[in-house]
Design an enzyme around this catalytic site. Sequence first.
Site, PDB file in Angstrom:
ATOM      1  N   HIS A  57      -3.715  -5.118   0.719  1.00  0.00           N
ATOM      2  CA  HIS A  57      -2.995  -5.497   1.991  1.00  0.00           C
ATOM      3  C   HIS A  57      -3.097  -7.026   2.105  1.00  0.00           C
ATOM      4  O   HIS A  57      -4.337  -7.576   2.514  1.00  0.00           O
ATOM      5  CB  HIS A  57      -3.927  -5.136   3.094  1.00  0.00           C
ATOM      6  CG  HIS A  57      -3.610  -3.563   3.310  1.00  0.00           C
ATOM      7  ND1 HIS A  57      -2.527  -3.083   4.196  1.00  0.00           N
ATOM      8  CD2 HIS A  57      -4.223  -2.599   2.697  1.00  0.00           C
ATOM      9  CE1 HIS A  57      -2.458  -1.770   4.228  1.00  0.00           C
ATOM     10  NE2 HIS A  57      -3.632  -1.416   3.598  1.00  0.00           N
TER      11      HIS A  57
ATOM     12  N   GLY B 112      -0.812 -15.579  35.156  1.00  0.00           N
ATOM     13  CA  GLY B 112      -1.046 -15.629  33.697  1.00  0.00           C
ATOM     14  C   GLY B 112      -0.196 -16.312  33.061  1.00  0.00           C
ATOM     15  O   GLY B 112       1.075 -16.702  33.372  1.00  0.00           O
ATOM     16  N   VAL B 113      -0.462 -16.321  31.627  1.00  0.00           N
ATOM     17  CA  VAL B 113       0.188 -16.972  30.643  1.00  0.00           C
ATOM     18  C   VAL B 113       1.606 -16.488  30.361  1.00  0.00           C
ATOM     19  O   VAL B 113       2.467 -17.259  30.393  1.00  0.00           O
ATOM     20  CB  VAL B 113      -0.373 -17.148  29.166  1.00  0.00           C
ATOM     21  CG1 VAL B 113       0.488 -17.767  27.994  1.00  0.00           C
ATOM     22  CG2 VAL B 113      -1.833 -17.936  29.398  1.00  0.00           C
ATOM     23  N   ASP B 114       1.652 -15.079  30.080  1.00  0.00           N
ATOM     24  CA  ASP B 114       2.736 -14.286  29.997  1.00  0.00           C
ATOM     25  C   ASP B 114       3.900 -14.693  31.083  1.00  0.00           C
ATOM     26  O   ASP B 114       4.958 -15.188  30.754  1.00  0.00           O
ATOM     27  CB  ASP B 114       2.647 -12.927  29.471  1.00  0.00           C
ATOM     28  CG  ASP B 114       1.710 -12.701  28.462  1.00  0.00           C
ATOM     29  OD1 ASP B 114       1.487 -13.565  27.629  1.00  0.00           O
ATOM     30  OD2 ASP B 114       0.996 -11.836  28.541  1.00  0.00           O
ATOM     31  N   SER B 115       3.745 -14.556  32.270  1.00  0.00           N
ATOM     32  CA  SER B 115       4.677 -14.495  33.344  1.00  0.00           C
ATOM     33  C   SER B 115       5.012 -15.889  33.770  1.00  0.00           C
ATOM     34  O   SER B 115       6.095 -16.120  33.771  1.00  0.00           O
ATOM     35  CB  SER B 115       4.122 -13.782  34.771  1.00  0.00           C
ATOM     36  OG  SER B 115       3.146 -14.621  35.138  1.00  0.00           O
TER      37      SER B 115
ATOM     38  N   CYS C 258       0.887  -1.179  -0.018  1.00  0.00           N
ATOM     39  CA  CYS C 258      -0.039   0.006   0.009  1.00  0.00           C
ATOM     40  C   CYS C 258       0.720   1.190  -0.019  1.00  0.00           C
ATOM     41  O   CYS C 258       1.618   1.726  -0.929  1.00  0.00           O
ATOM     42  CB  CYS C 258      -1.100  -0.087   1.262  1.00  0.00           C
ATOM     43  SG  CYS C 258      -2.367   1.022   0.780  1.00  0.00           S
TER      44      CYS C 258
ATOM     45  N   GLU D 182      -1.981  -9.003   4.136  1.00  0.00           N
ATOM     46  CA  GLU D 182      -1.848  -9.555   5.411  1.00  0.00           C
ATOM     47  C   GLU D 182      -3.210  -9.687   5.992  1.00  0.00           C
ATOM     48  O   GLU D 182      -3.318 -10.489   7.218  1.00  0.00           O
ATOM     49  CB  GLU D 182      -0.832  -8.491   6.412  1.00  0.00           C
ATOM     50  CG  GLU D 182      -1.555  -7.158   6.452  1.00  0.00           C
ATOM     51  CD  GLU D 182      -1.317  -6.341   5.597  1.00  0.00           C
ATOM     52  OE1 GLU D 182      -1.346  -4.983   5.863  1.00  0.00           O
ATOM     53  OE2 GLU D 182      -0.988  -6.595   4.521  1.00  0.00           O
TER      54      GLU D 182
END
Length: 510
Positions: A168, A224-227, A79, A170
């Site tokens: 686009h 949580g998932v991230d930590s 674009c 994506e």
Amino acid sequence: MAEKIFILDFGSQYTQLIARVTRELNIYCEIIPYHQPIDFTPDVMGVILSGSPCSVNEKDAPEVNIPMLLNKVPVLGICYGAQLTAKMYGGVVNKSNKREYGRAQLKISQPSTILKNISNNSQVWMSHSDSIQELPANFTIIAHTESIPVAAFENKAGQNPIYGLQFHPEVFHSKEGKNILKNFLLEICQCQADWTPAHFITQTVQELKKKIGEGRVVMALSGGVDSTVAATLIHKAIGNRLHGIFVDNGVLRKNEFEQVLADYKEIGLNVMGIDAQQFFYDALAGKTAPEEKRKAIGRSFIEIFDRESHKLTGIDFLGQGTIYPDVIESVSVHGPSVTIKSHHNVGGLPETMNLALVEPLRLLFKDEVRRIGAELELPAHMLSRHPFPGPGLAIRILGEVTADKVRLLQEADEVYISALKKFNLYDEVWQAGAILLPVKSVGVMGDERTYEYTIALRAVTSVDGMTADWAQLPYDFLAFVSNEIINTVKGINRVVYDISSKPPATIEWE
């Protein structure tokens, strides 16, 4: 060393989607602001220029030295990136006679590597008001649409080829867009597509060992998932020299403190649980405004974490579960200024701690974190856990937070979440929770009138939380939950369901 693709960000709302598709193809990539200098190490295989809300004809339109990039690697402009390429090489870009937004049919003008195995009349997604009117010399049109003469182009005359797409690829609505990007990355850039979860874990653990050495790491954990995934990677590198701290702030879900500590013990993490419920309740006393409550919890957490951390000796590093969207949001594409975004699990720690950061997930998206967790063989219930706000139930209790209100909400929330799992609906929604409203209403139970609180149920579907639709849960399920809450949680006699989407509403009520 893993191969790398750079995505130069000109401010498009779709830039992260380019990165997601690239990562899904098992190719490592990084998003960087267009003005950031690039270190062209041998592992850099190509550059993608993103879209932008700007026009290339604006006075201060963002630019990058495309000929310099092409001296190093193949380039793809999407674009705005395509329009900038055309203009920089002597083409003409002007306002379109007819704006083109939404779906369009791509008609292939001539064969090209980037359009290999792409069907004629393939649906693509347009979002632009400028159009390329004339291509530069040596540039060739490879695709058009009914209203756009230059929908895709190429130039293979230089040291490396350059391609431009007006649409686009994506976004989901470009039906074969992922294959177009795959052609660029695999066929043109010659990427090997070997960046897998197993590869990431091996590489990351090696890097952590090198960075941390014989040092020690302290880390605030949330369940949580991230930590959890970040802590597992660090533990894999240094073992019990990682010291986790999990604080019970009094606004966790029912039995969550005990359950999370048990989970951490099961997976072998060295975690200390701190019961600080009363400390937080005292800090929240009398506060009713959402921002006041958030700040009170943030300050209290910092104080507790700082106090407990100083009981440990020889700590050199602070571990965090920062993920890639946090990193991207902290860097402005419109100038060299950088704004530091406090990680939600920490909320900004005292400068006096003077610790170096360890952030093993800072280059991953949320879905990639879950894939890494699965490769690490973490329990499924930990990886599928719904996002939970840092301030916990404090922002799901509208008005002042008290221990009695927390108990009411914990009981109602437990009924709701357990029912979602029982009815096999938990994994169908992105996030769910109960909200305690500062509203009492009259009810009838047996021969007695009641005057008790109202609970609102919230469940949304989403990909990343930026936008969300209310989940259309079955009526029989909602009836079951309502009946269970009213019959088992004394103090609640009315249940309502929130059918607001984001935007205009937010997922949380505060």
